[in-house]
Design a protein around this motif. Sequence first.
Motif, PDB file in Angstrom:
ATOM      1  N   PHE A 199      40.226  41.224  45.927  1.00 35.52           N
ATOM      2  CA  PHE A 199      41.113  41.164  44.770  1.00 35.52           C
ATOM      3  C   PHE A 199      40.329  41.030  43.473  1.00 35.52           C
ATOM      4  CE2 PHE A 199      43.251  38.498  41.625  1.00 35.52           C
ATOM      5  CZ  PHE A 199      44.349  39.295  41.342  1.00 35.52           C
ATOM      6  N   TRP A 200      39.299  40.179  43.453  1.00 32.56           N
ATOM      7  CA  TRP A 200      38.537  39.990  42.224  1.00 32.56           C
ATOM      8  C   TRP A 200      37.777  41.259  41.841  1.00 32.56           C
ATOM      9  CZ3 TRP A 200      40.337  36.322  39.518  1.00 32.56           C
ATOM     10  CH2 TRP A 200      40.846  35.164  40.128  1.00 32.56           C
ATOM     11  N   GLY A 201      37.397  42.046  42.848  1.00 32.76           N
ATOM     12  CA  GLY A 201      36.770  43.331  42.554  1.00 32.76           C
ATOM     13  C   GLY A 201      37.751  44.295  41.915  1.00 32.76           C
ATOM     14  N   ALA A 202      39.012  44.290  42.397  1.00 32.52           N
ATOM     15  CA  ALA A 202      40.041  45.139  41.807  1.00 32.52           C
ATOM     16  C   ALA A 202      40.283  44.745  40.351  1.00 32.52           C
ATOM     17  CB  ALA A 202      41.332  45.030  42.616  1.00 32.52           C
ATOM     18  N   LEU A 203      40.355  43.433  40.108  1.00 32.01           N
ATOM     19  CA  LEU A 203      40.556  42.951  38.741  1.00 32.01           C
ATOM     20  C   LEU A 203      39.367  43.306  37.856  1.00 32.01           C
ATOM     21  CD1 LEU A 203      42.458  41.346  36.885  1.00 32.01           C
ATOM     22  CD2 LEU A 203      41.222  39.265  37.572  1.00 32.01           C
ATOM     23  N   ALA A 204      38.152  43.190  38.413  1.00 33.69           N
ATOM     24  CA  ALA A 204      36.939  43.499  37.647  1.00 33.69           C
ATOM     25  C   ALA A 204      36.888  44.972  37.264  1.00 33.69           C
ATOM     26  CB  ALA A 204      35.699  43.116  38.462  1.00 33.69           C
ATOM     27  N   VAL A 205      37.250  45.867  38.198  1.00 36.29           N
ATOM     28  CA  VAL A 205      37.276  47.298  37.886  1.00 36.29           C
ATOM     29  C   VAL A 205      38.243  47.571  36.741  1.00 36.29           C
ATOM     30  CG1 VAL A 205      38.193  49.496  38.711  1.00 36.29           C
ATOM     31  CG2 VAL A 205      36.504  48.304  40.058  1.00 36.29           C
ATOM     32  N   TRP A 206      39.433  46.984  36.835  1.00 35.28           N
ATOM     33  CA  TRP A 206      40.436  47.235  35.800  1.00 35.28           C
ATOM     34  C   TRP A 206      39.972  46.714  34.441  1.00 35.28           C
ATOM     35  CZ3 TRP A 206      43.643  43.699  33.048  1.00 35.28           C
ATOM     36  CH2 TRP A 206      44.578  44.332  32.229  1.00 35.28           C
ATOM     37  N   GLY A 248      48.544  42.158  55.707  1.00 37.92           N
ATOM     38  CA  GLY A 248      49.867  42.758  55.655  1.00 37.92           C
ATOM     39  C   GLY A 248      50.877  41.953  54.882  1.00 37.92           C
ATOM     40  N   ARG A 249      50.878  40.622  55.059  1.00 36.03           N
ATOM     41  CA  ARG A 249      51.889  39.819  54.365  1.00 36.03           C
ATOM     42  C   ARG A 249      51.689  39.840  52.854  1.00 36.03           C
ATOM     43  NH1 ARG A 249      48.448  36.078  56.782  1.00 36.03           N
ATOM     44  NH2 ARG A 249      47.463  34.559  55.381  1.00 36.03           N
ATOM     45  N   TRP A 250      50.413  39.875  52.422  1.00 38.17           N
ATOM     46  CA  TRP A 250      50.150  39.971  50.983  1.00 38.17           C
ATOM     47  C   TRP A 250      50.552  41.338  50.444  1.00 38.17           C
ATOM     48  CZ3 TRP A 250      49.526  35.638  48.564  1.00 38.17           C
ATOM     49  CH2 TRP A 250      48.937  34.538  49.230  1.00 38.17           C
ATOM     50  N   ALA A 251      50.354  42.372  51.254  1.00 38.07           N
ATOM     51  CA  ALA A 251      50.763  43.711  50.837  1.00 38.07           C
ATOM     52  C   ALA A 251      52.280  43.776  50.674  1.00 38.07           C
ATOM     53  CB  ALA A 251      50.296  44.740  51.866  1.00 38.07           C
ATOM     54  N   ILE A 252      53.009  43.208  51.630  1.00 34.78           N
ATOM     55  CA  ILE A 252      54.467  43.199  51.545  1.00 34.78           C
ATOM     56  C   ILE A 252      54.937  42.383  50.336  1.00 34.78           C
ATOM     57  CG2 ILE A 252      56.587  42.418  52.694  1.00 34.78           C
ATOM     58  CD1 ILE A 252      55.148  43.076  55.363  1.00 34.78           C
ATOM     59  N   MET A 253      54.278  41.247  50.097  1.00 34.75           N
ATOM     60  CA  MET A 253      54.622  40.426  48.940  1.00 34.75           C
ATOM     61  C   MET A 253      54.367  41.192  47.633  1.00 34.75           C
ATOM     62  SD  MET A 253      53.126  36.664  47.904  1.00 34.75           S
ATOM     63  CE  MET A 253      53.468  36.065  49.566  1.00 34.75           C
ATOM     64  N   SER A 254      53.270  41.947  47.597  1.00 30.85           N
ATOM     65  CA  SER A 254      52.943  42.721  46.400  1.00 30.85           C
ATOM     66  C   SER A 254      54.002  43.783  46.128  1.00 30.85           C
ATOM     67  CB  SER A 254      51.565  43.369  46.576  1.00 30.85           C
ATOM     68  OG  SER A 254      51.185  44.079  45.424  1.00 30.85           O
ATOM     69  N   PRO A 288      52.140  47.321  37.409  1.00 24.79           N
ATOM     70  CA  PRO A 288      52.634  48.067  38.573  1.00 24.79           C
ATOM     71  C   PRO A 288      51.522  48.712  39.401  1.00 24.79           C
ATOM     72  CG  PRO A 288      53.969  48.549  36.649  1.00 24.79           C
ATOM     73  CD  PRO A 288      52.795  47.760  36.162  1.00 24.79           C
ATOM     74  N   SER A 289      50.447  49.152  38.753  1.00 30.03           N
ATOM     75  CA  SER A 289      49.334  49.765  39.487  1.00 30.03           C
ATOM     76  C   SER A 289      48.732  48.788  40.484  1.00 30.03           C
ATOM     77  CB  SER A 289      48.256  50.245  38.509  1.00 30.03           C
ATOM     78  OG  SER A 289      48.766  51.217  37.636  1.00 30.03           O
ATOM     79  N   PHE A 290      48.547  47.533  40.067  1.00 28.05           N
ATOM     80  CA  PHE A 290      48.004  46.519  40.966  1.00 28.05           C
ATOM     81  C   PHE A 290      48.938  46.290  42.153  1.00 28.05           C
ATOM     82  CE2 PHE A 290      45.209  45.461  37.477  1.00 28.05           C
ATOM     83  CZ  PHE A 290      44.077  44.991  38.115  1.00 28.05           C
ATOM     84  N   PHE A 291      50.211  46.096  41.867  1.00 27.56           N
ATOM     85  CA  PHE A 291      51.164  45.840  42.936  1.00 27.56           C
ATOM     86  C   PHE A 291      51.198  46.989  43.940  1.00 27.56           C
ATOM     87  CE2 PHE A 291      53.757  43.005  39.874  1.00 27.56           C
ATOM     88  CZ  PHE A 291      53.048  41.883  40.278  1.00 27.56           C
ATOM     89  N   LEU A 292      51.193  48.222  43.444  1.00 29.89           N
ATOM     90  CA  LEU A 292      51.310  49.384  44.324  1.00 29.89           C
ATOM     91  C   LEU A 292      50.059  49.598  45.165  1.00 29.89           C
ATOM     92  CD1 LEU A 292      53.132  51.812  41.866  1.00 29.89           C
ATOM     93  CD2 LEU A 292      54.054  50.902  44.002  1.00 29.89           C
ATOM     94  N   VAL A 293      48.885  49.483  44.558  1.00 25.92           N
ATOM     95  CA  VAL A 293      47.643  49.691  45.319  1.00 25.92           C
ATOM     96  C   VAL A 293      47.458  48.587  46.365  1.00 25.92           C
ATOM     97  CG1 VAL A 293      45.124  49.789  45.163  1.00 25.92           C
ATOM     98  CG2 VAL A 293      46.514  51.005  43.493  1.00 25.92           C
ATOM     99  N   ILE A 294      47.636  47.319  45.947  1.00 30.19           N
ATOM    100  CA  ILE A 294      47.476  46.210  46.889  1.00 30.19           C
ATOM    101  C   ILE A 294      48.525  46.298  47.997  1.00 30.19           C
ATOM    102  CG2 ILE A 294      47.682  43.693  47.118  1.00 30.19           C
ATOM    103  CD1 ILE A 294      46.451  43.481  44.303  1.00 30.19           C
ATOM    104  N   GLY A 295      49.730  46.773  47.648  1.00 30.75           N
ATOM    105  CA  GLY A 295      50.779  46.877  48.647  1.00 30.75           C
ATOM    106  C   GLY A 295      50.613  48.052  49.583  1.00 30.75           C
ATOM    107  N   ALA A 296      50.070  49.159  49.102  1.00 29.98           N
ATOM    108  CA  ALA A 296      50.016  50.379  49.914  1.00 29.98           C
ATOM    109  C   ALA A 296      48.710  50.549  50.685  1.00 29.98           C
ATOM    110  CB  ALA A 296      50.236  51.598  49.016  1.00 29.98           C
ATOM    111  N   LEU A 297      47.585  50.087  50.121  1.00 29.69           N
ATOM    112  CA  LEU A 297      46.285  50.413  50.705  1.00 29.69           C
ATOM    113  C   LEU A 297      46.084  49.873  52.127  1.00 29.69           C
ATOM    114  CD1 LEU A 297      43.844  52.056  49.924  1.00 29.69           C
ATOM    115  CD2 LEU A 297      42.798  50.027  48.942  1.00 29.69           C
ATOM    116  N   PRO A 298      46.490  48.645  52.457  1.00 36.29           N
ATOM    117  CA  PRO A 298      46.290  48.188  53.844  1.00 36.29           C
ATOM    118  C   PRO A 298      47.030  49.056  54.865  1.00 36.29           C
ATOM    119  CG  PRO A 298      46.717  46.327  52.395  1.00 36.29           C
ATOM    120  CD  PRO A 298      46.995  47.553  51.597  1.00 36.29           C
TER     121      PRO A 298
END
Length: 403
Positions: free
Chosen positions: A87-94, A203-209, A312-322
């Motif tokens: 997650f911190w890597g995703a935030l760092a990229v953004w 999976g649970r974090w992806a669903i929550m996202s 929305p980009s964060f929610f969608l990527v974190i939710g869909a990628l797993p």
Amino acid sequence: MEHETSPQPEAISKGSAWEVLSVSTKLGLTSFGGPVAHLGFFREEYIKRRQWLDDRTYADLVALCQFLPAPASSQVGIGIGLIRAGFWGALAVWIGFTLPSVILMALFAFVLQGLDLTSAGWIHGLKIAALAIVAHALLGMGRSLAPDRQRASIAILAAIVILLWPSALNQIVVILAGGVIGLLLFKSKEVTKAEGLNISIRGRWAIMSLGLFFGLLLLLPLLRHLFPVQWLAMADTFYRVGSLVFGGGHVVLPLLEREVVALGWVSQEAFLAGYGAAQAIPGPLFTFAAYIGALVNGWSGALLATVAIFLPSFFLVIGALPFWDLLRRHPKIQGALNGINAAVVGILLAALYHPLWTNTVTSVADFALALISFGLIVFWKAPPWLVVILGGIGGSVIAVFTA
């Protein structure tokens, strides 16, 4: 010319968020040319130079982000950061990729609205350099993802369809058609096993996202109606636009115009001035939101608008990628992905011609500068940042002699 292939690591390695931040900030300062050019810069830096992913995984990620609403290039970057450092890597990229253009767009709002930077020669040269970088990326991706006549044919057909009937919806149709063709063509062929992405998001974090994504989409308009304050109105407007836009930054600008100009937040003239500035800076075009936010409420408005449109980009990527990672390792899905990846190459090939080529190369001098930039990056192995700088210098020289 020697054949250049992307690395094929046995397992995708991990890194630190600080490392990701450093690399993405460099890209945020040098990635001119719009969403398609960004994908070329990403491949050059993340895949070819640093070997964080291989071409196949990268193309799978690009294909996923083409399906999702919101800015595809930013989502690809977030996905790479998520794979590399969680997650911190995703935030760092953004932060690294987005912050430079956020600051520039906010400064445009405060100081530079009266300047016409889009006609500057060095800006034109930067776009030509971006064209060369995209062409180089396509060359490498084509060798990796469309190496035989079947997949090369899919790529060519995809490019023709996109050029004849250009639309964000048609891109999704072309990708789906590539998947169906790939499933039929490669169902009986053995495919190389796709490596797992080793994503730390479960999976649970992806669903929550995904729940948060849809929850805010429904809740913010209600809160805006119940509590008519400006910051809620801004959050709702920019979050909704960031959630529902397909097709990247060039699509979000006219949609925002219908929202913010109609509300009287900015004038038509101020909006168009910012639109021009957005074409002249590196990084994602969605940072145009920072310009609008700064006009409405200074730096705090710029921050609110930026976070709301990218959330929305964060929610969608974190939710869909797993879930995407599980699907892409299934043998039949891998066959379909062979066709999908070839279609993605075709979509990028079409974008190389239009809008990049048609809007950039308008003279013999432009073509000469494009050839020089391409030769530097392909044959002389010059780093993209140097090609960008030389492109800006070349564009200035062309402007002087053609004035």
